[in-house]
Design a protein around this motif. Structure first.
Motif, PDB file in Angstrom:
ATOM      1  N   VAL A  36     -57.956 -42.084  45.573  1.00 42.91           N
ATOM      2  CA  VAL A  36     -57.397 -42.823  44.449  1.00 42.91           C
ATOM      3  C   VAL A  36     -58.037 -42.412  43.122  1.00 42.91           C
ATOM      4  O   VAL A  36     -57.413 -42.530  42.065  1.00 42.91           O
ATOM      5  CB  VAL A  36     -57.549 -44.342  44.685  1.00 42.91           C
ATOM      6  CG1 VAL A  36     -57.009 -45.139  43.525  1.00 42.91           C
ATOM      7  CG2 VAL A  36     -56.841 -44.754  45.980  1.00 42.91           C
ATOM      8  N   ASP A  37     -59.257 -41.898  43.163  1.00 45.32           N
ATOM      9  CA  ASP A  37     -60.001 -41.619  41.937  1.00 45.32           C
ATOM     10  C   ASP A  37     -59.266 -40.682  40.967  1.00 45.32           C
ATOM     11  O   ASP A  37     -59.254 -40.938  39.759  1.00 45.32           O
ATOM     12  CB  ASP A  37     -61.377 -41.041  42.282  1.00 45.32           C
ATOM     13  CG  ASP A  37     -62.466 -41.640  41.412  1.00 45.32           C
ATOM     14  OD1 ASP A  37     -62.432 -42.861  41.169  1.00 45.32           O
ATOM     15  OD2 ASP A  37     -63.346 -40.885  40.957  1.00 45.32           O
ATOM     16  N   PRO A  38     -58.639 -39.589  41.429  1.00 42.49           N
ATOM     17  CA  PRO A  38     -57.984 -38.684  40.471  1.00 42.49           C
ATOM     18  C   PRO A  38     -56.786 -39.273  39.735  1.00 42.49           C
ATOM     19  O   PRO A  38     -56.332 -38.705  38.742  1.00 42.49           O
ATOM     20  CB  PRO A  38     -57.532 -37.508  41.361  1.00 42.49           C
ATOM     21  CG  PRO A  38     -58.411 -37.567  42.558  1.00 42.49           C
ATOM     22  CD  PRO A  38     -58.639 -39.027  42.786  1.00 42.49           C
ATOM     23  N   ILE A  39     -56.248 -40.411  40.220  1.00 41.32           N
ATOM     24  CA  ILE A  39     -55.046 -40.964  39.567  1.00 41.32           C
ATOM     25  C   ILE A  39     -55.368 -42.149  38.666  1.00 41.32           C
ATOM     26  O   ILE A  39     -54.453 -42.757  38.111  1.00 41.32           O
ATOM     27  CB  ILE A  39     -53.982 -41.373  40.602  1.00 41.32           C
ATOM     28  CG1 ILE A  39     -54.500 -42.507  41.489  1.00 41.32           C
ATOM     29  CG2 ILE A  39     -53.520 -40.191  41.418  1.00 41.32           C
ATOM     30  CD1 ILE A  39     -53.418 -43.190  42.301  1.00 41.32           C
ATOM     31  N   LEU A  40     -56.645 -42.499  38.506  1.00 44.76           N
ATOM     32  CA  LEU A  40     -56.974 -43.672  37.691  1.00 44.76           C
ATOM     33  C   LEU A  40     -56.442 -43.552  36.258  1.00 44.76           C
ATOM     34  O   LEU A  40     -55.802 -44.490  35.755  1.00 44.76           O
ATOM     35  CB  LEU A  40     -58.492 -43.916  37.693  1.00 44.76           C
ATOM     36  CG  LEU A  40     -59.095 -44.377  39.025  1.00 44.76           C
ATOM     37  CD1 LEU A  40     -60.600 -44.540  38.881  1.00 44.76           C
ATOM     38  CD2 LEU A  40     -58.469 -45.676  39.500  1.00 44.76           C
ATOM     39  N   PRO A  41     -56.683 -42.425  35.556  1.00 43.26           N
ATOM     40  CA  PRO A  41     -56.137 -42.335  34.192  1.00 43.26           C
ATOM     41  C   PRO A  41     -54.614 -42.387  34.152  1.00 43.26           C
ATOM     42  O   PRO A  41     -54.028 -43.026  33.264  1.00 43.26           O
ATOM     43  CB  PRO A  41     -56.665 -40.980  33.691  1.00 43.26           C
ATOM     44  CG  PRO A  41     -57.893 -40.727  34.500  1.00 43.26           C
ATOM     45  CD  PRO A  41     -57.559 -41.278  35.852  1.00 43.26           C
ATOM     46  N   SER A  42     -53.949 -41.716  35.111  1.00 39.64           N
ATOM     47  CA  SER A  42     -52.484 -41.726  35.097  1.00 39.64           C
ATOM     48  C   SER A  42     -51.927 -43.097  35.446  1.00 39.64           C
ATOM     49  O   SER A  42     -50.858 -43.493  34.962  1.00 39.64           O
ATOM     50  CB  SER A  42     -51.925 -40.664  36.057  1.00 39.64           C
ATOM     51  OG  SER A  42     -52.342 -40.904  37.379  1.00 39.64           O
ATOM     52  N   LEU A  43     -52.638 -43.861  36.280  1.00 39.84           N
ATOM     53  CA  LEU A  43     -52.218 -45.232  36.562  1.00 39.84           C
ATOM     54  C   LEU A  43     -52.225 -46.058  35.283  1.00 39.84           C
ATOM     55  O   LEU A  43     -51.300 -46.841  35.023  1.00 39.84           O
ATOM     56  CB  LEU A  43     -53.163 -45.877  37.584  1.00 39.84           C
ATOM     57  CG  LEU A  43     -52.826 -45.759  39.066  1.00 39.84           C
ATOM     58  CD1 LEU A  43     -53.913 -46.419  39.896  1.00 39.84           C
ATOM     59  CD2 LEU A  43     -51.480 -46.377  39.373  1.00 39.84           C
ATOM     60  N   ALA A  44     -53.275 -45.883  34.485  1.00 38.22           N
ATOM     61  CA  ALA A  44     -53.371 -46.649  33.236  1.00 38.22           C
ATOM     62  C   ALA A  44     -52.207 -46.340  32.306  1.00 38.22           C
ATOM     63  O   ALA A  44     -51.621 -47.243  31.693  1.00 38.22           O
ATOM     64  CB  ALA A  44     -54.705 -46.348  32.556  1.00 38.22           C
ATOM     65  N   GLY A 160     -55.768 -36.469  47.101  1.00 39.83           N
ATOM     66  CA  GLY A 160     -55.336 -37.445  46.115  1.00 39.83           C
ATOM     67  C   GLY A 160     -54.804 -36.792  44.861  1.00 39.83           C
ATOM     68  O   GLY A 160     -53.808 -37.254  44.274  1.00 39.83           O
ATOM     69  N   GLY A 161     -55.449 -35.698  44.428  1.00 36.65           N
ATOM     70  CA  GLY A 161     -54.979 -34.991  43.247  1.00 36.65           C
ATOM     71  C   GLY A 161     -53.615 -34.372  43.459  1.00 36.65           C
ATOM     72  O   GLY A 161     -52.750 -34.420  42.571  1.00 36.65           O
ATOM     73  N   GLU A 162     -53.407 -33.785  44.636  1.00 39.17           N
ATOM     74  CA  GLU A 162     -52.113 -33.169  44.925  1.00 39.17           C
ATOM     75  C   GLU A 162     -51.006 -34.218  45.043  1.00 39.17           C
ATOM     76  O   GLU A 162     -49.926 -34.071  44.474  1.00 39.17           O
ATOM     77  CB  GLU A 162     -52.204 -32.352  46.223  1.00 39.17           C
ATOM     78  CG  GLU A 162     -53.075 -31.123  46.114  1.00 39.17           C
ATOM     79  CD  GLU A 162     -52.564 -30.133  45.071  1.00 39.17           C
ATOM     80  OE1 GLU A 162     -51.328 -29.968  44.952  1.00 39.17           O
ATOM     81  OE2 GLU A 162     -53.401 -29.557  44.356  1.00 39.17           O
ATOM     82  N   LEU A 163     -51.295 -35.286  45.796  1.00 38.88           N
ATOM     83  CA  LEU A 163     -50.287 -36.340  45.941  1.00 38.88           C
ATOM     84  C   LEU A 163     -50.062 -37.066  44.621  1.00 38.88           C
ATOM     85  O   LEU A 163     -48.942 -37.448  44.283  1.00 38.88           O
ATOM     86  CB  LEU A 163     -50.729 -37.341  47.019  1.00 38.88           C
ATOM     87  CG  LEU A 163     -50.789 -36.817  48.458  1.00 38.88           C
ATOM     88  CD1 LEU A 163     -51.361 -37.865  49.386  1.00 38.88           C
ATOM     89  CD2 LEU A 163     -49.402 -36.380  48.933  1.00 38.88           C
ATOM     90  N   GLY A 164     -51.136 -37.240  43.849  1.00 38.65           N
ATOM     91  CA  GLY A 164     -51.020 -37.921  42.570  1.00 38.65           C
ATOM     92  C   GLY A 164     -50.243 -37.131  41.543  1.00 38.65           C
ATOM     93  O   GLY A 164     -49.668 -37.708  40.611  1.00 38.65           O
ATOM     94  N   SER A 165     -50.209 -35.812  41.701  1.00 41.72           N
ATOM     95  CA  SER A 165     -49.429 -34.999  40.766  1.00 41.72           C
ATOM     96  C   SER A 165     -47.928 -35.186  40.992  1.00 41.72           C
ATOM     97  O   SER A 165     -47.124 -34.935  40.098  1.00 41.72           O
ATOM     98  CB  SER A 165     -49.796 -33.519  40.927  1.00 41.72           C
ATOM     99  OG  SER A 165     -49.386 -33.028  42.195  1.00 41.72           O
ATOM    100  N   LEU A 166     -47.561 -35.636  42.197  1.00 38.58           N
ATOM    101  CA  LEU A 166     -46.155 -35.909  42.504  1.00 38.58           C
ATOM    102  C   LEU A 166     -45.766 -37.313  42.049  1.00 38.58           C
ATOM    103  O   LEU A 166     -44.712 -37.516  41.448  1.00 38.58           O
ATOM    104  CB  LEU A 166     -45.909 -35.761  44.015  1.00 38.58           C
ATOM    105  CG  LEU A 166     -46.253 -34.395  44.623  1.00 38.58           C
ATOM    106  CD1 LEU A 166     -46.085 -34.442  46.139  1.00 38.58           C
ATOM    107  CD2 LEU A 166     -45.369 -33.307  44.022  1.00 38.58           C
TER     108      LEU A 166
END
Length: 424
Positions: A36-44, A160-166
């Motif tokens: 979850v850590d790599p998507i924290l900024p994009s979640l915001a 997480g970074g790969e899935l978060g990029s989608l």
């Protein structure tokens, strides 16, 4: 039979299949931290949430984990370790999937709390199962457990970074799928574990804090986790505007250092300098590392380098603080694990939210300076049990007999009864 806490020479990687099944589940569970850590900024940005709202993802998860640690032994002693693990895994799968389906930050925070309940049941029980079932001795079991933690933390951010990029939903669904695999593996590979003969009382983890050695090392864990989760929870916001994939690479590097130093660095340093002296030096170096971030929070390169290097200090701390707690606590290890987990996860849960509020009211320097101070304080508190740690390194500390624990509980009940009688 008394269980000494000295290390064993057997390889920690020669284990029965039951241990490997639980270790595999631990790898997947710990992937959830970095996933979850790599998507924290994009979640915001995508959910139009403030930094402090996003940090509640850590707080709701870890504070619920902390509080529920107090009942995991009570549950496990009644339904058995395997069923407790399976219930925990089911809860993680369900709430991770629900978090991925949520439409607001408040919904994710709420589902993360349910995820924390499953996490508490799983973490406390998995450590005790590995320690009791491993054939490599207590120290080897801790190394195996921390190996699972390191592998999970190192691999989670990449996925997480790969899935978060989608999509920001990807990492949550990823955790659900991976934990479902872990659930199946645990169901089939871990033999049935009947409930123990002695049923743990729900009050035991709190009562265990009366023991100075356990209370002291638990406070050390709280202070250390304050610094740890200040870095883990808030540093991604200092690296903007890098992509989720790039954040995943940063935290993968961090996780690799965690794994290397948890598996090889910590035992080597403990053998050379002893547990206490190694931790004094390690807390000091990690405090310096956090100060680098605190002094130069606007320097993205400095932050990235400091975050990656902090993995080395965290790897050593994870192994040796856990070993220290389980070695010198004068209670059964499942009780010690629950007590320690309760105290340390309180620190880990509150730190990211506190960091975001400190940044909002002051600046980005303040939370990392406070985190560095917490690590220095951890070393000072640890020094008060230096002799006990030295004795544990020599293999002189023993865990109490079950009948001794029962005797203490009976004496407590008599004292309570006498007090009620005199007050009536």
């Amino acid at each position: 039979m008394n269980h000494t806490t000295g290390g064993a020479t057997a390889s920690p990687f020669r284990q029965p299949k039951a241990v490997w099944a639980v270790a595999f589940a631990c790898v997947i569970s710990f992937m959830g931290i970095g996933l979850v850590d790599p998507i924290l900024p994009s979640l915001a940005s995508k959910l139009h949430a403030s930094t402090s709202q996003v940090e509640l993802l850590f707080t709701s998860y870890l504070v619920v984990t902390a509080v529920m640690m107090l009942v995991t032994g009570w549950v496990s002693s009644r339904i058995g370790a395997k069923r407790t693990l399976l219930v925990g895994l089911v809860l993680i799968v369900v709430f991770a999937a629900l978090a991925g389906s949520a439409g607001s930050i408040d919904g994710i925070v709420g589902f993360r709390a349910g995820w924390g309940l499953g996490n508490a049941l799983f973490i406390a029980t998995s450590l005790s199962v590995i320690v009791s079932s491993a054939t490599s001795g207590f120290a080897g079991a801790i190394v195996l457990y921390e190996t699972a933690l390191g592998i999970g933390i190192a691999s989670g951010p990449i996925l997480g970074g790969e899935l978060g990029s989608l999509s920001w939903r990807g990492p949550f669904y990823g955790v659900a799928v991976l934990m479902a695999i872990s659930l199946v593996a645990t169901f089939f590979l871990l033999p049935a574990t009947p409930p123990p003969a002695r049923k743990e009382r729900i009050s035991e983890p709190i009562k265990a804090l009366r023991h100075r050695s356990l209370a002291t090392t638990s406070v050390v864990g709280l202070l250390y986790n304050w610094g740890f989760f200040t870095m883990l929870g808030y540093s991604p916001f200092l690296m903007r505007p890098i992509s989720p994939q790039q954040l995943g690479l940063v935290f993968c590097g961090w996780g690799i250092f965690v794994a290397i130093f948890a598996i090889w660095g910590a035992p080597m340093l403990r053998e050379r300098f002893g547990t206490a002296r190694t931790l004094y030096g390690n807390f000091t170096l990690m405090a310096v590392d956090l100060l680098v971030i605190g002094i130069w929070p606007d320097n993205r390169v400095a932050v990235i380098v400091a975050v990656i290097l902090s993995g080395a200090f965290i790897g050593v701390n994870n192994t040796l603080v856990t070993t220290a707690v389980m070695s010198i606590a004068p209670v059964e290890r499942p009780v010690a694990s629950a007590t320690y987990g309760f105290v340390r996860f309180i620190g880990g849960g509150l730190a990211p939210f506190a960091a975001s509020k400190l940044v909002e009211h002051y600046n980005a320097h303040v939370p990392f300076v406070i985190g560095a101070g917490a690590l220095v304080a951890a070393g000072v508190v640890l020094s008060t049990v230096h002799r006990s740690l030295a004795a544990a390194d020599r293999g002189e500390v023993v865990q109490p007999e079950l009948d001794e624990l029962d005797r203490i509980e009976r004496e407590d009940d008599l004292e309570i009864g006498a007090g009620l009688g005199s007050g009536s």
